[in-house]
Design an enzyme around this catalytic site. Structure first.
Site, PDB file in Angstrom:
ATOM      1  CB  THR A 132     -23.272 -37.476 -36.445  1.00 23.24           C
ATOM      2  OG1 THR A 132     -23.025 -36.080 -36.242  1.00 23.24           O
ATOM      3  CG2 THR A 132     -24.273 -37.665 -37.584  1.00 23.24           C
ATOM      4  CB  ALA A 178     -24.731 -40.011 -30.564  1.00 23.04           C
ATOM      5  N   GLY A 179     -21.648 -41.430 -29.505  1.00 18.59           N
ATOM      6  CA  GLY A 179     -21.154 -42.477 -28.636  1.00 18.59           C
ATOM      7  C   GLY A 179     -20.566 -41.971 -27.335  1.00 18.59           C
ATOM      8  N   GLY A 215     -19.230 -37.968 -25.082  1.00 19.26           N
ATOM      9  CA  GLY A 215     -19.088 -36.520 -25.047  1.00 19.26           C
ATOM     10  C   GLY A 215     -20.376 -35.758 -25.269  1.00 19.26           C
ATOM     11  CB  ILE A 216     -21.003 -32.532 -27.040  1.00 21.57           C
ATOM     12  CG1 ILE A 216     -20.137 -31.631 -26.152  1.00 21.57           C
ATOM     13  CG2 ILE A 216     -22.229 -31.765 -27.530  1.00 21.57           C
ATOM     14  CD1 ILE A 216     -19.540 -30.447 -26.882  1.00 21.57           C
ATOM     15  CG  ASP A 276     -19.465 -42.576 -32.274  1.00 21.33           C
ATOM     16  OD1 ASP A 276     -19.702 -41.588 -31.564  1.00 21.33           O
ATOM     17  OD2 ASP A 276     -18.302 -42.973 -32.509  1.00 21.33           O
ATOM     18  CB  SER A 332     -16.647 -24.695 -32.441  1.00 20.31           C
ATOM     19  OG  SER A 332     -15.679 -24.237 -31.513  1.00 20.31           O
ATOM     20  CE1 TYR A 371     -13.372 -28.914 -33.938  1.00 21.82           C
ATOM     21  CE2 TYR A 371     -13.121 -26.692 -33.071  1.00 21.82           C
ATOM     22  CZ  TYR A 371     -13.775 -27.917 -33.075  1.00 21.82           C
ATOM     23  OH  TYR A 371     -14.825 -28.125 -32.217  1.00 21.82           O
ATOM     24  CE  LYS A 383     -16.723 -28.145 -35.085  1.00 23.37           C
ATOM     25  NZ  LYS A 383     -17.859 -29.086 -34.993  1.00 23.37           N
TER      26      LYS A 383
END
Length: 249
Positions: A9, A11-12, A14-15, A34, A140, A153, A157
């Site tokens: 997920t 995945a378009g 960045g990481i 994405d 994170s 956030y 996480k």
């Protein structure tokens, strides 16, 4: 044996894009999922061309449980049953908690925590039936030690880490492993938000990293590739910090 199917997920870019590329390089068939359908389509095409693997582009808002289930069904129809789920998609709004509002809280919780739970639930029945599976959460270090300007956030996480540990205990008997990877400061759009919020805090954080640099997305992807591999078959319920030594808990 057919190549394993990995659904990633966010995945378009960045990481998530780096993780998809890492797994494609290891021979996985890749479902690039994405919210940005155009980015997913472009990434799926690039991976198919570069790594000669079968890919699928899936557009989904994972905060919607029905959309999460539909994404897994689409991956199954296009590529086959999902063997590896990487819950990477996440959002954040960097700023002081006292300046935030409920609308931003709701979106961060819906995508980061509820979305991870929804995607995981969507793959579990099939994994249990097949008696195998890898579930990898991208959490994170903010969820382990807290992060100024990222309070909600950090809460999501931390919830993902706890969710992963508890789930790992329940599904281990079915041959399913669940682990969490916790990036430290990584060169992504989110880190750019942190720098905009406080350049001084950003610079102090970089100076505090023993390896003296922020991570690149590929640094995170390599750890995910290991966790998805047979070499990690006996590793479950773990939380792995990839932070250049910034945190050592």
């Amino acid at each position: 044996m057919d190549a394993p199917v990995a659904l990633v997920t966010g995945a378009g870019r960045g990481i998530g894009a780096a993780i998809a590329a890492e797994l494609a390089g290891r021979g996985h068939r890749i479902a690039v999922c994405d919210l940005d359908g155009a980015a997913a389509f472009d990434m799926a095409g690039a991976l198919a061309e570069r790594h000669c693997v079968k890919t699928a582009a899936i557009t989904a808002d994972i905060s919607d449980s029905a959309a999460a289930r539909a994404a897994v069904l689409e991956a199954d129809a296009d590529l086959g049953p999902v063997d590896v789920l990487v819950n990477n998609a996440a959002v954040d709004v960097v700023g002081r908690f006292v300046d935030s509002d409920e609308q931003s809280w709701d979106r961060i919780i819906a995508v980061n925590l509820r979305g991870t739970i929804a995607m995981t639930r969507a793959v579990l029945d099939g994994m249990i039936e097949r008696e195998r599976g890898r579930i990898i959460h991208i959490a994170s270090d903010a969820g382990r030690v807290g992060s100024s300007g990222e309070v909600v956030y950090s809460a999501t996480k931390g919830g993902i880490i706890a969710f992963g540990k508890a789930l790992a205990r329940e599904v281990a008997r079915h041959g399913i492993t669940v682990n969490s990877v916790c990036p430290g400061p990584t060169e992504t759009a989110l880190l750019g938000q942190v720098a905009e919020y406080s350049q001084r805090m950003y610079e102090a954080t970089v100076r505090a990293i023993p390896l003296r640099r922020v991570a690149q997305p590929g640094d995170i992807a390599g750890v995910v590739g290991f966790l998805a591999s047979d070499a990690a078959a006996y590793l479950t319920g773990q939380t792995i910090s990839v932070s250049g030594g910034l945190t050592m808990l």
